[in-house]
Scaffold this motif. Sequence first.
Motif, mmCIF file in Angstrom:
data_model
loop_
_atom_site.group_PDB
_atom_site.id
_atom_site.type_symbol
_atom_site.label_atom_id
_atom_site.label_comp_id
_atom_site.label_asym_id
_atom_site.label_seq_id
_atom_site.Cartn_x
_atom_site.Cartn_y
_atom_site.Cartn_z
ATOM 1 N N ALA A 129 0.834 -1.207 0.000
ATOM 2 C CA ALA A 129 0.000 0.000 0.000
ATOM 3 C C ALA A 129 0.868 1.256 0.000
ATOM 4 O O ALA A 129 0.578 2.233 -0.713
ATOM 5 C CB ALA A 129 -0.936 0.000 1.205
ATOM 6 N N MET A 130 1.941 1.227 0.781
ATOM 7 C CA MET A 130 2.856 2.370 0.806
ATOM 8 C C MET A 130 3.516 2.568 -0.551
ATOM 9 O O MET A 130 3.628 3.702 -1.041
ATOM 10 C CB MET A 130 3.921 2.172 1.883
ATOM 11 C CG MET A 130 3.458 2.479 3.290
ATOM 12 S SD MET A 130 3.096 4.241 3.557
ATOM 13 C CE MET A 130 4.743 4.940 3.522
ATOM 14 N N GLY A 131 3.943 1.466 -1.168
ATOM 15 C CA GLY A 131 4.585 1.564 -2.476
ATOM 16 C C GLY A 131 3.648 2.078 -3.547
ATOM 17 O O GLY A 131 4.074 2.692 -4.530
ATOM 18 N N THR A 132 2.358 1.847 -3.352
ATOM 19 C CA THR A 132 1.359 2.300 -4.315
ATOM 20 C C THR A 132 0.998 3.767 -4.123
ATOM 21 O O THR A 132 0.939 4.538 -5.087
ATOM 22 C CB THR A 132 0.086 1.438 -4.198
ATOM 23 O OG1 THR A 132 0.420 0.063 -4.450
ATOM 24 C CG2 THR A 132 -0.967 1.901 -5.195
ATOM 25 N N PHE A 133 0.762 4.154 -2.871
ATOM 26 C CA PHE A 133 0.180 5.482 -2.618
ATOM 27 C C PHE A 133 1.174 6.528 -2.106
ATOM 28 O O PHE A 133 0.945 7.726 -2.300
ATOM 29 C CB PHE A 133 -0.987 5.354 -1.640
ATOM 30 C CG PHE A 133 -2.116 4.518 -2.182
ATOM 31 C CD1 PHE A 133 -2.905 4.997 -3.214
ATOM 32 C CD2 PHE A 133 -2.371 3.251 -1.690
ATOM 33 C CE1 PHE A 133 -3.941 4.233 -3.746
ATOM 34 C CE2 PHE A 133 -3.398 2.471 -2.214
ATOM 35 C CZ PHE A 133 -4.184 2.966 -3.241
ATOM 36 N N ALA A 134 2.262 6.109 -1.468
ATOM 37 C CA ALA A 134 3.222 7.090 -0.946
ATOM 38 C C ALA A 134 3.807 7.979 -2.038
ATOM 39 O O ALA A 134 3.905 9.198 -1.854
ATOM 40 C CB ALA A 134 4.335 6.383 -0.160
ATOM 41 N N PRO A 135 4.201 7.428 -3.200
ATOM 42 C CA PRO A 135 4.735 8.313 -4.247
ATOM 43 C C PRO A 135 3.726 9.372 -4.707
ATOM 44 O O PRO A 135 4.114 10.493 -5.045
ATOM 45 C CB PRO A 135 5.074 7.339 -5.383
ATOM 46 C CG PRO A 135 5.312 6.029 -4.701
ATOM 47 C CD PRO A 135 4.327 6.006 -3.583
ATOM 48 N N ILE A 136 2.441 9.021 -4.705
ATOM 49 C CA ILE A 136 1.407 9.984 -5.102
ATOM 50 C C ILE A 136 1.303 11.100 -4.064
ATOM 51 O O ILE A 136 1.250 12.288 -4.403
ATOM 52 C CB ILE A 136 0.051 9.272 -5.278
ATOM 53 C CG1 ILE A 136 0.138 8.256 -6.408
ATOM 54 C CG2 ILE A 136 -1.060 10.299 -5.549
ATOM 55 C CD1 ILE A 136 -1.104 7.387 -6.564
ATOM 56 N N VAL A 137 1.280 10.715 -2.789
ATOM 57 C CA VAL A 137 1.204 11.705 -1.714
ATOM 58 C C VAL A 137 2.442 12.596 -1.730
ATOM 59 O O VAL A 137 2.343 13.834 -1.622
ATOM 60 C CB VAL A 137 1.054 11.013 -0.344
ATOM 61 C CG1 VAL A 137 1.154 12.033 0.786
ATOM 62 C CG2 VAL A 137 -0.272 10.254 -0.262
ATOM 63 N N VAL A 138 3.607 11.987 -1.889
ATOM 64 C CA VAL A 138 4.864 12.748 -1.914
ATOM 65 C C VAL A 138 4.856 13.731 -3.079
ATOM 66 O O VAL A 138 5.314 14.877 -2.944
ATOM 67 C CB VAL A 138 6.069 11.783 -2.014
ATOM 68 C CG1 VAL A 138 7.341 12.537 -2.382
ATOM 69 C CG2 VAL A 138 6.259 11.044 -0.693
ATOM 70 N N TYR A 139 4.349 13.309 -4.228
ATOM 71 C CA TYR A 139 4.276 14.204 -5.398
ATOM 72 C C TYR A 139 3.509 15.473 -5.066
ATOM 73 O O TYR A 139 3.992 16.592 -5.304
ATOM 74 C CB TYR A 139 3.609 13.474 -6.561
ATOM 75 C CG TYR A 139 3.543 14.287 -7.838
ATOM 76 C CD1 TYR A 139 4.519 14.148 -8.812
ATOM 77 C CD2 TYR A 139 2.501 15.197 -8.091
ATOM 78 C CE1 TYR A 139 4.475 14.887 -9.992
ATOM 79 C CE2 TYR A 139 2.445 15.934 -9.258
ATOM 80 C CZ TYR A 139 3.435 15.774 -10.208
ATOM 81 O OH TYR A 139 3.390 16.506 -11.369
ATOM 82 N N TRP A 140 2.322 15.313 -4.503
ATOM 83 C CA TRP A 140 1.480 16.482 -4.261
ATOM 84 C C TRP A 140 1.982 17.329 -3.096
ATOM 85 O O TRP A 140 1.826 18.559 -3.112
ATOM 86 C CB TRP A 140 0.034 16.051 -4.046
ATOM 87 C CG TRP A 140 -0.562 15.545 -5.332
ATOM 88 C CD1 TRP A 140 -0.840 14.251 -5.655
ATOM 89 C CD2 TRP A 140 -0.896 16.330 -6.474
ATOM 90 N NE1 TRP A 140 -1.336 14.175 -6.934
ATOM 91 C CE2 TRP A 140 -1.389 15.437 -7.461
ATOM 92 C CE3 TRP A 140 -0.846 17.681 -6.769
ATOM 93 C CZ2 TRP A 140 -1.807 15.868 -8.720
ATOM 94 C CZ3 TRP A 140 -1.260 18.123 -8.018
ATOM 95 C CH2 TRP A 140 -1.742 17.215 -8.969
ATOM 96 N N VAL A 141 2.608 16.698 -2.123
ATOM 97 C CA VAL A 141 3.174 17.470 -1.010
ATOM 98 C C VAL A 141 4.361 18.299 -1.494
ATOM 99 O O VAL A 141 4.455 19.507 -1.222
ATOM 100 C CB VAL A 141 3.596 16.541 0.150
ATOM 101 C CG1 VAL A 141 4.420 17.312 1.183
ATOM 102 C CG2 VAL A 141 2.368 15.924 0.817
ATOM 103 N N TYR A 142 5.271 17.654 -2.251
ATOM 104 C CA TYR A 142 6.477 18.360 -2.695
ATOM 105 C C TYR A 142 6.154 19.394 -3.773
ATOM 106 O O TYR A 142 6.625 20.535 -3.725
ATOM 107 C CB TYR A 142 7.508 17.353 -3.208
ATOM 108 C CG TYR A 142 8.902 17.913 -3.339
ATOM 109 C CD1 TYR A 142 9.535 18.506 -2.250
ATOM 110 C CD2 TYR A 142 9.590 17.853 -4.544
ATOM 111 C CE1 TYR A 142 10.815 19.026 -2.363
ATOM 112 C CE2 TYR A 142 10.869 18.365 -4.666
ATOM 113 C CZ TYR A 142 11.475 18.957 -3.574
ATOM 114 O OH TYR A 142 12.744 19.474 -3.690
ATOM 115 N N ALA A 143 5.312 19.007 -4.738
ATOM 116 C CA ALA A 143 4.918 19.965 -5.773
ATOM 117 C C ALA A 143 4.078 21.088 -5.170
ATOM 118 O O ALA A 143 4.202 22.255 -5.568
ATOM 119 C CB ALA A 143 4.133 19.249 -6.880
#
Length: 257
Positions: free
Chosen positions: A12-26
């Motif tokens: 679940a982390m591998g699936t959704f963490a990159p998406i969350v990180v994208y929007w937080v960092y961007a």
Amino acid sequence: MVFWEGYVSDEAMGTFAPIVVYWVYAGFYQLLPPLDNYRLHTRKEEDEKNSVPLASVVKGVLLQQLVQATVAQLLFVLTSKTDASGTVIQPSIPVQIMQIVIGMLVMDTWQYFVHRYMHQNKFLYRHVHSQHHKLVVPYAIGALYNHPLEGLLLDTLGGAISFLVSGMTARTAVIFFCFAVIKTVDDHCGLWLPGNIFHLLFQNNTAYHDIHHQLQGLKYNYSQPFFPIWDILLGTHMPYKLVRRPEGGFEARLIKD
């Protein structure tokens, strides 16, 4: 031991963490003040040259991330290996570091050749890759703004191949994909900020990729997201110099032989 263990699965982390990180960092870059003294393009250039509204960019990125999440979940299900107790055996830290480095090199290789071909094939450029170049002046949220086919071939499939070839587990993939996302967003942020660690450690950085988005640099600096190795080896490397603009900020200028 990782901080999410016992709360969320590695898959679940591998699936959704990159998406969350994208929007937080961007989102962090989006919420910054104008910072005109550090921009690679003026705000006027961004308004005049970019032909896609922010709402369309957001929708395009979300569509790509939906596809990525689906493929990631499928990958993790198909490749998960457990011992007799149902526990995934994690490799040692040195092995995980080696897997991440292999993943970086594989991803760079895949993206270089697919990216370059999308520029050389007139049909693919006109109907697919040109969508990304509608953002002539890159900004962070638009890092993954692509045609759906390009998002599938370049980013999603490239990530899947990197994961499979390197042999990393879902837990290692969390680190790898989150780092790849942060690097990609930073390469498109349009700012040359002092002390930015990616500018210090990577030759392939914000200014390097900005050259590729310029009209004169379209046939150069295809490498992404980590190293410029293939550009250097295959003659598509375009050096640049950063020049201070009188009105503030920087301009990345090509240095032609």
